[in-house]
Design a protein around this motif. Structure first.
Motif, PDB file in Angstrom:
ATOM      1  N   ASP A 169      21.302 -15.619  11.173  1.00  0.00           N
ATOM      2  CA  ASP A 169      22.048 -14.530  11.758  1.00  0.00           C
ATOM      3  C   ASP A 169      21.388 -13.077  11.351  1.00  0.00           C
ATOM      4  O   ASP A 169      22.004 -12.873  10.348  1.00  0.00           O
ATOM      5  CB  ASP A 169      23.525 -14.740  11.664  1.00  0.00           C
ATOM      6  CG  ASP A 169      24.307 -13.585  12.288  1.00  0.00           C
ATOM      7  OD1 ASP A 169      23.792 -13.208  13.325  1.00  0.00           O
ATOM      8  OD2 ASP A 169      25.542 -13.110  11.938  1.00  0.00           O
ATOM      9  N   THR A 170      20.622 -12.519  12.214  1.00  0.00           N
ATOM     10  CA  THR A 170      20.098 -11.235  11.773  1.00  0.00           C
ATOM     11  C   THR A 170      19.953 -10.523  13.063  1.00  0.00           C
ATOM     12  O   THR A 170      20.378 -10.950  14.290  1.00  0.00           O
ATOM     13  CB  THR A 170      18.561 -11.501  11.253  1.00  0.00           C
ATOM     14  OG1 THR A 170      17.776 -11.924  12.460  1.00  0.00           O
ATOM     15  CG2 THR A 170      18.182 -12.339  10.224  1.00  0.00           C
ATOM     16  N   TYR A 211      19.317  -8.628  16.275  1.00  0.00           N
ATOM     17  CA  TYR A 211      18.110  -8.744  17.171  1.00  0.00           C
ATOM     18  C   TYR A 211      17.759  -7.500  18.000  1.00  0.00           C
ATOM     19  O   TYR A 211      18.538  -6.693  18.396  1.00  0.00           O
ATOM     20  CB  TYR A 211      18.831  -9.752  18.193  1.00  0.00           C
ATOM     21  CG  TYR A 211      17.956 -10.165  19.577  1.00  0.00           C
ATOM     22  CD1 TYR A 211      16.722 -11.105  19.273  1.00  0.00           C
ATOM     23  CD2 TYR A 211      18.187  -9.616  20.755  1.00  0.00           C
ATOM     24  CE1 TYR A 211      16.036 -11.389  20.333  1.00  0.00           C
ATOM     25  CE2 TYR A 211      17.083  -9.753  21.808  1.00  0.00           C
ATOM     26  CZ  TYR A 211      16.164 -10.787  21.121  1.00  0.00           C
ATOM     27  OH  TYR A 211      15.215 -11.160  22.324  1.00  0.00           O
ATOM     28  N   CYS A 257      10.973  -9.080  17.926  1.00  0.00           N
ATOM     29  CA  CYS A 257      11.588  -8.883  16.566  1.00  0.00           C
ATOM     30  C   CYS A 257      11.154  -7.681  15.848  1.00  0.00           C
ATOM     31  O   CYS A 257      10.398  -7.747  15.050  1.00  0.00           O
ATOM     32  CB  CYS A 257      11.820 -10.223  15.723  1.00  0.00           C
ATOM     33  SG  CYS A 257      12.283 -11.759  16.464  1.00  0.00           S
ATOM     34  N   ALA A 316      13.632  -8.686  10.740  1.00  0.00           N
ATOM     35  CA  ALA A 316      12.976 -10.110  10.862  1.00  0.00           C
ATOM     36  C   ALA A 316      12.511 -11.017   9.727  1.00  0.00           C
ATOM     37  O   ALA A 316      12.293 -10.607   9.029  1.00  0.00           O
ATOM     38  CB  ALA A 316      11.604  -9.831  11.769  1.00  0.00           C
ATOM     39  N   TYR A 347      11.040 -14.686  13.365  1.00  0.00           N
ATOM     40  CA  TYR A 347      12.368 -15.115  13.963  1.00  0.00           C
ATOM     41  C   TYR A 347      13.302 -13.929  13.578  1.00  0.00           C
ATOM     42  O   TYR A 347      13.339 -13.201  12.651  1.00  0.00           O
ATOM     43  CB  TYR A 347      12.818 -16.167  13.123  1.00  0.00           C
ATOM     44  CG  TYR A 347      11.874 -17.506  13.258  1.00  0.00           C
ATOM     45  CD1 TYR A 347      11.849 -18.432  14.256  1.00  0.00           C
ATOM     46  CD2 TYR A 347      11.064 -17.379  11.895  1.00  0.00           C
ATOM     47  CE1 TYR A 347      10.697 -19.356  14.109  1.00  0.00           C
ATOM     48  CE2 TYR A 347      10.046 -18.665  12.240  1.00  0.00           C
ATOM     49  CZ  TYR A 347       9.857 -19.397  13.195  1.00  0.00           C
ATOM     50  OH  TYR A 347       8.977 -20.449  13.057  1.00  0.00           O
ATOM     51  N   CYS A 348      14.344 -13.710  14.542  1.00  0.00           N
ATOM     52  CA  CYS A 348      15.386 -12.907  14.634  1.00  0.00           C
ATOM     53  C   CYS A 348      16.441 -13.162  15.376  1.00  0.00           C
ATOM     54  O   CYS A 348      16.389 -14.300  16.149  1.00  0.00           O
ATOM     55  CB  CYS A 348      14.877 -11.499  14.796  1.00  0.00           C
ATOM     56  SG  CYS A 348      14.345 -11.354  16.646  1.00  0.00           S
ATOM     57  N   GLY A 349      17.638 -12.433  15.288  1.00  0.00           N
ATOM     58  CA  GLY A 349      18.635 -13.011  16.246  1.00  0.00           C
ATOM     59  C   GLY A 349      19.398 -14.048  15.635  1.00  0.00           C
ATOM     60  O   GLY A 349      19.723 -14.137  14.344  1.00  0.00           O
ATOM     61  N   GLN A 350      19.895 -14.894  16.358  1.00  0.00           N
ATOM     62  CA  GLN A 350      20.512 -16.213  15.951  1.00  0.00           C
ATOM     63  C   GLN A 350      19.837 -17.317  16.545  1.00  0.00           C
ATOM     64  O   GLN A 350      19.536 -17.555  17.608  1.00  0.00           O
ATOM     65  CB  GLN A 350      21.896 -16.131  16.776  1.00  0.00           C
ATOM     66  CG  GLN A 350      23.111 -15.094  16.374  1.00  0.00           C
ATOM     67  CD  GLN A 350      24.401 -15.122  16.970  1.00  0.00           C
ATOM     68  OE1 GLN A 350      24.441 -16.058  17.766  1.00  0.00           O
ATOM     69  NE2 GLN A 350      25.368 -14.705  16.142  1.00  0.00           N
ATOM     70  N   GLN A 351      19.375 -18.127  15.346  1.00  0.00           N
ATOM     71  CA  GLN A 351      18.409 -19.263  15.485  1.00  0.00           C
ATOM     72  C   GLN A 351      19.150 -20.346  15.305  1.00  0.00           C
ATOM     73  O   GLN A 351      20.018 -20.719  14.428  1.00  0.00           O
ATOM     74  CB  GLN A 351      17.227 -19.013  14.562  1.00  0.00           C
ATOM     75  CG  GLN A 351      16.491 -17.654  14.978  1.00  0.00           C
ATOM     76  CD  GLN A 351      15.709 -17.810  16.369  1.00  0.00           C
ATOM     77  OE1 GLN A 351      15.315 -19.021  16.856  1.00  0.00           O
ATOM     78  NE2 GLN A 351      15.162 -16.582  17.024  1.00  0.00           N
ATOM     79  N   ASN A 379      25.222  -8.535  10.465  1.00  0.00           N
ATOM     80  CA  ASN A 379      25.025  -9.990  10.420  1.00  0.00           C
ATOM     81  C   ASN A 379      24.755 -10.426   8.826  1.00  0.00           C
ATOM     82  O   ASN A 379      24.472  -9.604   8.002  1.00  0.00           O
ATOM     83  CB  ASN A 379      23.325  -9.814  10.969  1.00  0.00           C
ATOM     84  CG  ASN A 379      23.498  -9.261  12.486  1.00  0.00           C
ATOM     85  OD1 ASN A 379      23.272  -8.015  12.661  1.00  0.00           O
ATOM     86  ND2 ASN A 379      23.598 -10.028  13.487  1.00  0.00           N
TER      87      ASN A 379
END
Length: 963
Positions: A293-294, A296, A301, A305, A322-326, A353
């Motif tokens: 959870d970073t 976004y 990104c 990131a 990668y960023c956001g919710q994965q 986050n």
């Protein structure tokens, strides 16, 4: 006095007593007096500040308040935990980790009496022991104001009367320095801050309010705190002088966790962390993000990131950003190195986050990648054994299961993604064939191990378990080949506990041309249309109506079922690239073009025409004796157009009206006339499909001059082509014809000269023909000056020289009523003819009233070995048969397709009766033949003249009825 840069509207003045480092024994008796003096001094200073500071700072927008702090409690090495609660106006609290006391507890908003409504500030300080962190969680939150992130809809973001400021990145120092510590955010309203974990040992909560009072029933916030060991953040060997850079050695720690520096609390801003994994050769590293959870910032990104590199440093290939919710992010290194970096930007915007938590593992048992062919496949970097196979335009590829041909390991999942070409120029489908298959299953239900095939372009990147597969293979239930519906084919191999040798498969990339027809089993753009399979249908250029590909050759073969059939082609749309817009036909088409061939036994092909531009090809019919037609589309490597769409029909020969053509040549013929059906009336659909063919043969040392006196065929050659009807003229039978249509022909299309002694003309109509007046054409046997030794046409007076075109035509054609000298040359019908127009001979019959054998067979000679001639009025006529005392002679007029019957004296009495009978036979045999005028002097025999007059009347009546 310290002014925090983050407190933009408040100034706090705090007084602290000076500690006496050394207190002499002689002064102990004066302690009470000294304390009293100090208190008085502080009160006097406070009163002075109350009078002075507000006047000087209120104009700048600051609220000033005074805090007279009593003697506090100092922290020493004994780790005695004390929570200080000030009485009256004092509300600061300090929570310190102890070995003896509780390591967790609660905190809540203070109880205040503030009748005058002054701004109050309360500091909650949490101090962990060395090697520990602070964890804060808010359970209740109800402050006045609107949060800065606009969480309360319809209100302007504003935290002015009540709010909390958080500091969780305070470096270890004494005293605590909030001014130079990163600001963790300001919060108000009813949405509490997310949990916080201190980056170091200390966390501070600043509470500000101007509320008159608070009670136990009116709490503004409440939460819990926890002091915990920070060894979970020590994921490896720390890199000196860094906050969160570590090296993880696979020989020391084969598996474990990595996380952001304050996980699961809100992670810091303006920070870079690096986690370097170093294993031994033969190992691979598996990294699984269990929580991610970073912030976004967009699909690429650009802000916060996580970057994963397939090597030791950032110069190694990037596996992913990668960023956001994965979710379900699992990464494998290709070899025994891996680098993970976590970067956050410095920004004022608030974010809450929590970062990430990932598990890592070093192992030698992960799939070895040597089963992936370097020539045909490419390992999907970051996966355990996934691979991608890309087309190289019409190529093929071979793939294997892991460890093939030896038994595969249990518990493996490998994905195969196969892509054909797909762009404006190309579109490929994929054919899958298995050369070896051994995935055992006890009950054929594929519950243990399987190979799933996806033919419809399903996405198997993450949610493959939820995608419906098209085939599931195990044991021996394989039925190759398998064809993808589009340009993508995917497979998932999952090994169970039962082991097998796996599989070997071959992919073939076949261009999808979107052409109806039977494709060639050898691939390529080759299609066949069999009369035995389908009598009529469509064909088109690749991907029509989209643009056809460049640098391509497509072949369309139309094959007849027997000699009693023909195939016809009609083009309904046509647009093929030609750089020169004036080019539309023949060898001038040099960029892209369509060619049409007649195909004969033995592979012989005869070109009918080459077409390009916007000009439609005319209707095409296979020649008698051919086995079908072939169409070829050729494109070069440059620009492309929409191509064509056409129709084909296989029909019986008797379904075509062929009564409008004939063989116009007979021995000694010098000229003739032929017309389109119904001329000068319009041909139309009522005439049916027309297929007219005229063939002219001249003497070996002569050529044929064809002149269209009248021409009106629907279409326009240079714009829309001859799609409905077309006339084709072959100047040589072994070369392509010239195709013409329209109303106004160019000069080069009004007159044609054969290149040998044979000429062929066809007239073909389509099923959608509208109709036109048609044409009238005159053909003439000529000699060119080169054939007669220059410009002299004497040869004993047998020829007439045309004045303008310098052709040499038969002398007998002079003044015969037809322009035999061609375009713009009427010298053979000039004023010297005196306006005389010859009438048909009284004793003539059309050639069609006699069988071919009567005049084609070699003429018989007389006793002096001479060919008898029929001579009338100085005109020579070739004798076509032996003299007969009873029936007379048959003489053929080679210029006008007429046979002359010359009665003998013995038959003169019966001539009239015989000629009447011949007229009846003529009427039955002529059908559509048009009787032409003949320049012949009248026969002198009185009986023959009388008989001939009757025949002339019959022929004239027949001619009128035909017209």
């Amino acid at each position: 006095m310290k002014v925090s840069s983050e407190y933009l509207s408040k100034i706090r003045v705090r007084f602290k007593p000076c500690r006496q480092l050394i207190r002499p024994a002689s002064l102990t008796t004066t302690t009470t007096a000294t304390a009293t003096t100090t208190t008085r001094l502080r009160l006097m200073t406070a009163l002075l500040l109350i009078l002075l500071l507000p006047r000087s700072l209120s104009a700048q927008g600051y609220d000033v308040f005074i805090d007279l702090e009593e003697e506090g409690t100092s922290l020493d090495d004994t780790k005695i935990s004390v929570s200080t609660t000030n009485d009256g106006l004092k509300c600061d609290r300090t929570f310190v980790s102890t070995n003896e006391g509780s390591r967790n507890g609660t905190f809540a908003s203070p109880l205040l009496e503030n009748q005058e409504g002054h701004v109050r500030q309360c500091l909650f300080t949490f101090v962990a022991a060395p090697g520990e962190r602070v964890h804060l969680t808010f359970n209740m939150f109800n402050l006045r104001g609107t949060p800065p992130d606009g969480s309360t809809a319809g209100h302007t973001a504003m935290c002015s009367h009540e709010y909390i400021d958080l500091y969780t990145e305070i470096p270890d120092s004494e005293p605590v320095d909030l001014i130079h510590s990163p600001f963790g955010g300001r919060y108000c309203g009813q949405i509490p801050p997310r949990r916080r974990v201190s980056l170091y040992r200390t966390a501070v909560l600043g509470f500000f309010t101007d509320k008159n009072s608070t009670t136990t029933d009116d709490l503004l916030f409440q939460g819990t705190y926890l002091f915990f060991k920070d060894d979970q953040f020590q994921v490896g060997t720390p890199v000196p002088r860094t906050t969160c850079n570590f090296t993880i050695d696979g020989l020391v720690k084969r598996q474990g966790d990595i996380m952001t520096p304050t996980y699961p609390g809100v992670y810091p801003k303006d920070m870079t962390c690096a986690y370097k994994f170093v294993g031994k050769k033969g190992q691979r590293i598996r990294l699984e993000f269990r929580d991610f959870d970073t912030f976004y910032g967009g699909p690429h990104c650009p802000l916060d990131a996580v970057d994963v590199y397939d090597g030791l440093d950032a110069k190694a290939p990037l596996i992913g950003r990668y960023c956001g919710q994965q979710r379900n992010v699992v990464i494998f290194s290709t070899e025994h190195h891996l680098l993970v970096t976590f970067t956050t930007l410095k920004r004022t915007a608030d974010s809450q986050n929590r970062g990430f938590l990932a598990k890592f593992e070093f192992s030698e048992t992960f799939v070895k990648l040597d089963f992936i062919s370097r020539e045909d496949s490419k390992h999907d970097r970051g996966s355990e054994c996934d691979q991608t196979i890309l087309s190289r335009k019409g190529s093929s590829a071979v793939v294997y299961s892991p460890n093939y041909p030896f038994p595969y390991s249990p518990g493996i999942v490998c994905k195969y993604n196969v892509y054909g070409l797909q762009d404006e120029q190309h579109f490929e489908r994929i054919r899958l064939d298995f050369e070896k298959f051994d995935i055992p299953s006890a009950d054929n239900t594929c519950a243990d191990g399987f190979l799933r095939i996806y033919l419809k372009g399903q996405d198997i990147s993450v949610t493959y378990l939820y995608e419906k597969h098209d085939h599931e293979l195990c044991s021996n239930n394989v039925s190759s080949p398998y064809w993808s519906e589009g340009q993508r084919l995917s497979m998932i191999f999952s090994s169970g506990q039962s082991q097998g040798s796996g599989f070997k498969a071959r992919f073939l990339f076949a261009t999808e041309y979107s052409i109806p027809g039977t494709p060639s089993p050898l691939g390529g753009c080759n299609f066949t249309y069999m009369s035995s399979s389908k009598k009529r249908g469509d064909f088109n250029s690749p991907r029509h109506p989209a643009r056809y590909p460049s640098n391509l050759t497509c072949t369309y073969n139309f094959i007849l079922a027997g000699s009693n059939e023909n195939v016809r082609l009609y083009f309904d749309q046509f647009k093929v690239r030609a750089n020169d817009t004036t080019v539309f036909y023949g060898s001038y088409c040099q960029e892209d073009w369509v060619e049409i061939y007649n195909v004969f036994y033995g592979g012989r092909e005869v070109l009918l025409g080459r077409y390009c531009g916007d000009s439609f090809p005319g209707p095409v019919e296979s020649d008698p004796g051919s086995i079908g037609l072939k169409v070829i589309l050729h494109t070069d490597e440059e620009g492309v157009f929409n191509g064509f769409k056409g129709r084909y029909t296989f029909d019986e020969n008797d379904s075509i009206n062929r009564d409008c053509g004939s063989n116009l040549s007979v021995p000694g013929a010098a000229s003739g006339v032929f017309t389109s059906p119904k001329y000068p009336e319009k041909y139309d659909r009522s005439s049916g499909l027309l297929s007219c063919s005229w063939q002219i043969h001249s003497a070996r040392d002569h050529r044929i001059l064809l002149h269209f006196e009248s021409f009106s065929i629907e279409g326009e050659m240079e714009t829309r082509g001859c799609a409905a009807a077309a006339v084709r003229v072959w100047k040589r039978l072994d070369e392509p014809p010239v195709e013409i249509c329209g109303e106004n022909l160019k000069a080069e299309h009004e007159t044609f000269m054969s290149e040998g002694n044979v000429m062929k003309i066809t007239f073909t109509t389509a099923d959608k023909v509208a109709g036109g007046r048609g044409f009238r054409a005159v053909w003439t046997e000529v000699k060119t000056p080169a054939l007669v030794g220059g410009y002299d046409c004497d040869e004993g007076g047998q020829y007439f020289r045309c004045a303008n075109n310098t052709f040499c035509i038969a002398k007998q054609l002079e003044c015969d009523g037809n322009p035999n000298c061609g375009l713009n040359d009427g010298s053979d019908e000039g004023e010297h003819c005196g306006g005389v127009r010859y009438q048909p001979a009284l004793n003539t019959l059309p050639v069609s009233s006699f069988s071919r054998s009567q005049w084609v067979s070699p003429p018989q000679t007389n006793s002096r070995n001479e060919i008898p001639m029929c001579r009338y009025g100085g005109r020579r006529r070739i004798f076509s048969g032996a003299p007969d005392v009873d029936t007379g002679r048959l003489c053929f007029d080679s210029a006008h397709d007429f046979v002359y019957r010359v009665p003998s004296k013995a038959a003169a009495e019966a001539a009239q009766h015989q000629l009447r009978a011949a007229a009846v036979r003529t009427a039955a045999a002529v059908r559509h033949h048009v009787v032409a005028s003949v320049d012949v002097a009248p026969v002198r025999h009185p009986v023959a003249a009388a008989a001939g007059s009757t025949l002339h009347e019959s022929a004239s009546a027949l001619d009128r009825r035909r017209r």
